[in-house]
Design a protein around this motif. Structure first.
Motif, PDB file in Angstrom:
ATOM      1  N   LYS A 368     -32.586 -37.682  14.281  1.00  0.00           N
ATOM      2  CA  LYS A 368     -31.985 -36.384  13.932  1.00  0.00           C
ATOM      3  C   LYS A 368     -30.931 -36.554  12.830  1.00  0.00           C
ATOM      4  O   LYS A 368     -30.843 -35.749  11.901  1.00  0.00           O
ATOM      5  CB  LYS A 368     -31.351 -35.770  15.187  1.00  0.00           C
ATOM      6  CG  LYS A 368     -32.385 -35.255  16.194  1.00  0.00           C
ATOM      7  CD  LYS A 368     -31.704 -34.648  17.422  1.00  0.00           C
ATOM      8  CE  LYS A 368     -32.731 -34.110  18.428  1.00  0.00           C
ATOM      9  NZ  LYS A 368     -32.090 -33.546  19.639  1.00  0.00           N
ATOM     10  N   ILE A 371     -32.707 -37.133   9.567  1.00  0.00           N
ATOM     11  CA  ILE A 371     -33.303 -35.882   9.053  1.00  0.00           C
ATOM     12  C   ILE A 371     -32.242 -35.035   8.357  1.00  0.00           C
ATOM     13  O   ILE A 371     -32.454 -34.491   7.265  1.00  0.00           O
ATOM     14  CB  ILE A 371     -33.974 -35.113  10.200  1.00  0.00           C
ATOM     15  CG1 ILE A 371     -35.233 -35.863  10.674  1.00  0.00           C
ATOM     16  CG2 ILE A 371     -34.340 -33.692   9.757  1.00  0.00           C
ATOM     17  CD1 ILE A 371     -35.809 -35.328  11.961  1.00  0.00           C
ATOM     18  N   GLU A 384     -39.526 -34.172   6.370  1.00  0.00           N
ATOM     19  CA  GLU A 384     -40.726 -33.734   7.111  1.00  0.00           C
ATOM     20  C   GLU A 384     -41.377 -34.913   7.837  1.00  0.00           C
ATOM     21  O   GLU A 384     -41.833 -34.797   8.987  1.00  0.00           O
ATOM     22  CB  GLU A 384     -41.715 -33.080   6.154  1.00  0.00           C
ATOM     23  CG  GLU A 384     -41.211 -31.740   5.624  1.00  0.00           C
ATOM     24  CD  GLU A 384     -42.172 -31.139   4.608  1.00  0.00           C
ATOM     25  OE1 GLU A 384     -43.134 -31.835   4.214  1.00  0.00           O
ATOM     26  OE2 GLU A 384     -41.966 -29.982   4.217  1.00  0.00           O
ATOM     27  N   GLU A 387     -39.353 -35.762  10.825  1.00  0.00           N
ATOM     28  CA  GLU A 387     -39.495 -34.742  11.879  1.00  0.00           C
ATOM     29  C   GLU A 387     -40.762 -34.969  12.692  1.00  0.00           C
ATOM     30  O   GLU A 387     -40.777 -34.801  13.920  1.00  0.00           O
ATOM     31  CB  GLU A 387     -39.494 -33.347  11.254  1.00  0.00           C
ATOM     32  CG  GLU A 387     -38.098 -32.893  10.819  1.00  0.00           C
ATOM     33  CD  GLU A 387     -38.134 -31.554  10.092  1.00  0.00           C
ATOM     34  OE1 GLU A 387     -39.242 -31.113   9.736  1.00  0.00           O
ATOM     35  OE2 GLU A 387     -37.053 -30.967   9.892  1.00  0.00           O
ATOM     36  N   GLU A 391     -40.955 -35.820  16.673  1.00  0.00           N
ATOM     37  CA  GLU A 391     -41.756 -35.120  17.696  1.00  0.00           C
ATOM     38  C   GLU A 391     -42.358 -36.119  18.676  1.00  0.00           C
ATOM     39  O   GLU A 391     -42.357 -35.917  19.910  1.00  0.00           O
ATOM     40  CB  GLU A 391     -42.858 -34.310  17.022  1.00  0.00           C
ATOM     41  CG  GLU A 391     -42.328 -33.110  16.255  1.00  0.00           C
ATOM     42  CD  GLU A 391     -43.456 -32.384  15.515  1.00  0.00           C
ATOM     43  OE1 GLU A 391     -44.619 -32.822  15.657  1.00  0.00           O
ATOM     44  OE2 GLU A 391     -43.173 -31.397  14.805  1.00  0.00           O
TER      45      GLU A 391
END
Length: 409
Positions: A368, A371, A384, A387, A391
Motif C-alpha cells: 500500500k 502504491i 496498477e 495493486e 489483491e
C-alpha cells in the motif's frame, strides 16, 4: 615726320619703336604716308598681343606640355625682339617672362603630381602584391581565384612605375598567382582521386545493398544495411555525374528490403494485437478467481485458463510484462493459498500461523505504501501492477486470518 607714344617715322620713311633701351628700327616704309606706316606696325603689335594672350590661355587652361609651351614662348620672344611692331614691346617681354615662370611652376607641379601618382601607384601595387601573396595560401579556391583575377584587372589599370620597381613587384605578384594555381591544381587532382576512390567504394556498397534487398532475415539484414549506410557516409562524395545514380540505386535497394519487412511486421503486429486482446480477456477471467474461496475449484479453473493462454501466440513486446504480470499475480495468489492450506492442515504449521499472518499483513502494508508512492510520482503503470499484486496478497491474508480462526476453533 609722324609719331605716336610708342613709335615714329622719320623723313626718310624709317620706322622706329621706343623701348626701355632706346629707339629701335622697326623697318622702312615707302608705300604710303607715315601714319599708314605706324598703323601697319601697330597692327603687327596687336597681332603679337593676341598670340601671347592665346598662349597664356592655353598654358592656364589646357595640358599643354611644358616643352611645347616654352618653344611657343621662345618663338614669340624672337618676334618681339625683332622689333617688327610698334607698341609696348617691353610689356610683351614682361608677359612672356611671367608666362615662362608660370610654365616652369606648372612643370614643377606636374612633376610633383607625377611623383605623388607614382608613389600612390607603388603603394597600390605593393598592396595588391601583399594581398595576392596572402590569397596564394588560401583554400577558398573559388573565392580566392575570383579575387586574384580581379587583382589582375586592378593592376592593369594602374600606371607603370620605373622599370626595375615595376618588374620586381610584378614578379612577386605573378609568383603568388602561380603558387595559388599550383596548389589549386594539386587540390583538385587529389579531390578527383578521392572521388574516384569513393565511386569504387560506393559501387561495392550498391552491389551488396542490391544483393540483400530480397533477404527475409530481417534483423541481421537491417543491421547490415545500417552498417552499409555508415560506410557510405564515410566514403565521401563521388563525381557529380555518378553520385546521384549510385545513391538512387543504393537507396532503392534499401527501400525494397524495408518495404517488405514493414509489410511482414505489419501483419505480425496485427496478429500480436489480436493475441494481446485475447490474453487480456483471459487475464480478466483468471482475476475473477480472486479472492480464492474454493482452492480446488480455483486451481482447476486457472489450469483451464492457462491452457488456453499457452495456445495463444506472442503479444507486442511492450505489452508483454503488463498482461503476463496479471496472470502471474493470480498464480502467486493460488500458490500462496495452497501454502496456507498446507500450513492449515499441517499440525506443525499451527505454531507459525500467527507469524505468517503478521508477515502477510506487513507485506500488504508495504505494498500500500509503494502504491501511494508510485501514484505520487505519477507512475500509473507501476501503481496498477502493485495493486494487482496487492489483491493477491490481500486474498492470501484473508485466508490466513480465516485459517487462524480455524486453528483457534
Amino acid at each position: 615726320m609722324s609719331s605716336d607714344p610708342w613709335g615714329r617715322v622719320d623723313e626718310t620713311g624709317t620706322v622706329y619703336v621706343r623701348t626701355a633701351d632706346g629707339e629701335k628700327v622697326v623697318g622702312s616704309w615707302q608705300a604710303g604716308s607715315p601714319d599708314e606706316a605706324l598703323a601697319y606696325f601697330e597692327r603687327k603689335y596687336e597681332g603679337l598681343v593676341v598670340e601671347i594672350g592665346l598662349l597664356e590661355k592655353r598654358v592656364k587652361t589646357t595640358d599643354l606640355l611644358s616643352k611645347d609651351a616654352l618653344t611657343a614662348i621662345e618663338h614669340l620672344r624672337e618676334q618681339v625682339d625683332a622689333h617688327h611692331a610698334v607698341g609696348d614691346l617691353d610689356a610683351l617681354r614682361a608677359r612672356l617672362d611671367k608666362l615662362v615662370e608660370l610654365v616652369e611652376a606648372r612643370r614643377e607641379e606636374r612633376k610633383a603630381q607625377r611623383a605623388r601618382q607614382s608613389e600612390e601607384a607603388r603603394q597600390a601595387k605593393e598592396a595588391l602584391v601583399v594581398e595576392a601573396e596572402e590569397l596564394a595560401q588560401s583554400d577558398q579556391w573559388r573565392v580566392a581565384g575570383e579575387r586574384l583575377r580581379a587583382l589582375v584587372d586592378t593592376w592593369k589599370g594602374l600606371p607603370r612605375l620605373d622599370r626595375k620597381s615595376d618588374d620586381e613587384l610584378w614578379h612577386r605578384f605573378s609568383h603568388a598567382r602561380s603558387a595559388f594555381s599550383k596548389r589549386r591544381k594539386q587540390h583538385f587532382a587529389q579531390l578527383d582521386a578521392q572521388r574516384e576512390e569513393a565511386r569504387r567504394t560506393k559501387e561495392r556498397l550498391v552491389a551488396e545493398a542490391e544483393s540483400l534487398s530480397g533477404s527475409t532475415d530481417w534483423g541481421p539484414t537491417a543491421a547490415r544495411y545500417r552498417e552499409l549506410m555508415a560506410e557510405w557516409k564515410a566514403a565521401g562524395r563521388a563525381q557529380r555525374e555518378h553520385e546521384e545514380d549510385l545513391w538512387n540505386r543504393f537507396r532503392g535497394a534499401q527501400d525494397v528490403f524495408f518495404a517488405a519487412r514493414s509489410s511482414v511486421f505489419a501483419e505480425r503486429d496485427a496478429e500480436q494485437a489480436e493475441n494481446l486482446k485475447l490474453k487480456e480477456e483471459l487475464a480478466g477471467e483468471a482475476e475473477k478467481l480472486l479472492p480464492i474461496t474454493d482452492l480446488k475449484a480455483a486451481r482447476a479453473a486457472f489450469r483451464a485458463v492457462n491452457e488456453r493462454w499457452e495456445a495463444i501466440g506472442h503479444v507486442p513486446r511492450d505489452a508483454r510484462p503488463r498482461v503476463e504480470g496479471r496472470m502471474h499475480a493470480v498464480e502467486r495468489a493460488l500458490q500462496e493459498a495452497e501454502e496456507a492450506e498446507w500450513r492449515r492442515t499441517n499440525p506443525e504449521a499451527r505454531a507459525r500461523a500467527e507469524g505468517l499472518t503478521g508477515q502477510l499483513q506487513a507485506a500488504v502494508d508495504k505494498l500500500k505504501g509503494q502504491i501511494e508512492q508510485a501514484r505520487a510520482q505519477g507512475n500509473t503503470a507501476k501503481a496498477e501492477k502493485l495493486e494487482r499484486e496487492l489483491e493477491g496478497r490481500q486474498a492470501l491474508l484473508d485466508q490466513a486470518l480465516k485459517g487462524l480462526q480455524e486453528f483457534g476453533g
